[in-house]
Design an enzyme around this catalytic site. Structure first.
Site, PDB file in Angstrom:
ATOM      1  N   PHE A  65      31.845  36.535  44.684  1.00 35.17           N
ATOM      2  CA  PHE A  65      33.230  36.267  45.069  1.00 35.17           C
ATOM      3  C   PHE A  65      33.323  35.230  46.186  1.00 35.17           C
ATOM      4  O   PHE A  65      34.298  34.500  46.294  1.00 35.17           O
ATOM      5  CB  PHE A  65      33.912  37.551  45.565  1.00 35.17           C
ATOM      6  N   SER A  66      32.308  35.181  47.039  1.00 35.09           N
ATOM      7  CA  SER A  66      32.358  34.373  48.252  1.00 35.09           C
ATOM      8  C   SER A  66      32.417  32.880  47.956  1.00 35.09           C
ATOM      9  O   SER A  66      31.789  32.379  47.015  1.00 35.09           O
ATOM     10  CB  SER A  66      31.130  34.670  49.111  1.00 35.09           C
ATOM     11  N   PRO A 125      28.367  43.796  46.269  1.00 38.08           N
ATOM     12  CA  PRO A 125      27.934  42.519  46.831  1.00 38.08           C
ATOM     13  C   PRO A 125      29.002  41.438  46.692  1.00 38.08           C
ATOM     14  O   PRO A 125      29.613  41.280  45.633  1.00 38.08           O
ATOM     15  CB  PRO A 125      26.692  42.184  46.002  1.00 38.08           C
ATOM     16  N   CYS A 126      29.193  40.699  47.769  1.00 41.02           N
ATOM     17  CA  CYS A 126      30.267  39.694  47.797  1.00 41.02           C
ATOM     18  C   CYS A 126      29.810  38.358  47.238  1.00 41.02           C
ATOM     19  O   CYS A 126      30.616  37.431  47.104  1.00 41.02           O
ATOM     20  CB  CYS A 126      30.772  39.504  49.230  1.00 41.02           C
ATOM     21  N   THR A 127      28.518  38.240  46.920  1.00 40.09           N
ATOM     22  CA  THR A 127      27.947  36.922  46.624  1.00 40.09           C
ATOM     23  C   THR A 127      28.628  36.198  45.465  1.00 40.09           C
ATOM     24  O   THR A 127      28.642  34.967  45.427  1.00 40.09           O
ATOM     25  CB  THR A 127      26.448  37.064  46.310  1.00 40.09           C
TER      26      THR A 127
END
Length: 274
Positions: free
Chosen positions: A58-59, A54-56
């Site tokens: 890092f985003s 999940p990119c959450t």
């Protein structure tokens, strides 16, 4: 391409149904929560493992808590993938994530991932690739890391960028349910909002801004001869490079429009990974 899906991990029941329908495999292939996978039951030496933690975390659109090992952030699930790679030793590994993983705040996680795979026995090649430069009418920057087991590694060169020949207008449906069209009140709310992301919902370019999982609440919009409307779930899947056939398989597996929007936003652009 003749491929066999061995196993996959997905905690979202609706996404799992879509995946199984598209690939014509049973739900029992789903191992569920990656944190609970029993490594001893996994096959060894298979061809390809793909993962996109999940990119959450890092985003730039999230809390940016990072992906440090043991931090229990969604993005730290990348380390569970590493343990599966260590055990299974697939020939190839592909990891995709938001390009901000290369930012100063998160670069140490990226570097540690590359170093860890090198220690396990892989050479890694990476590049930030934009979907609109590989045939998808979408402005979507993502980093792709291809890791090749050292005993078969012969180097890798990423494919050349191509001119965008299919624009956003080209993938729009001809007949759209009236429920997707906005009222004047809704249109004015978009045009007067103080949120930049809100004002950019209506798409006027040859490509679409990045489609996101959160778009299920407020999908991006286009203007046609009948007015301004939301992009449909099928158009979201087309923007990601999926065929209508795959969309129909997913849709008929028992999906709501909200789930179909989420799945498109969470997916990897098909054209790029292909």
């Amino acid at each position: 391409m003749n491929i066999e899906v061995l196993k996959y991990c997905e905690i979202d029941a609706q996404a799992s149904r879509s995946y199984s329908a598209i690939h014509n495999v049973g739900i029992e292939k789903n191992l569920g929560d990656i944190c609970s996978v029993n490594l001893d039951i996994l096959p060894v030496g298979f061809t390809l493992l793909t993962h996109g933690s999940p990119c959450t975390s890092f985003s730039n659109a999230g809390l940016r808590l990072g992906g440090d090992r043991g931090s229990d952030t969604p993005s730290s699930l990348m380390w569970n993938s590493v343990e599966i790679i260590r055990h299974c030793k697939p020939k190839f590994v592909i990891w995709e994530n938001v390009s901000s993983v290369l930012s100063k705040k998160h670069k140490h996680n990226f570097d540690e991932y590359i170093d860890e795979l090198r220690e396990i026995g892989y050479e890694s090649y990476y590049k930030v690739m934009n979907a609109k430069k590989y045939g998808c009418p979408q402005n979507r920057d993502r980093i792709f890391v291809l890791s090749i087991r050292k005993d078969i590694d012969k180097g890798f060169i990423f494919p050349e960028e191509v001119e965008l020949t299919k624009t956003l207008k080209d993938i729009l449906e001809k007949d759209v349910d009236p429920k997707f069209y906005l009222t004047e009140t809704q249109i004015n709310r978009i045009k007067t909002t103080t949120y930049m992301s809100g004002r950019r919902r209506i798409q006027y370019k040859d490509w679409c801004d990045t489609v996101c999982a959160r778009d299920w609440k407020d999908p991006k919009c286009v203007e046609d001869e009948k007015g301004i409307r939301k992009l449909t779930p099928k158009e979201y899947w087309r923007i990601q490079g999926f065929s209508d056939e795959d969309f129909e398989k997913a849709s008929k597996s028992g999906q709501s429009n909200s789930s179909l929007y989420k799945q498109a936003g969470n997916s990897i652009s098909y054209n790029v990974i292909k």
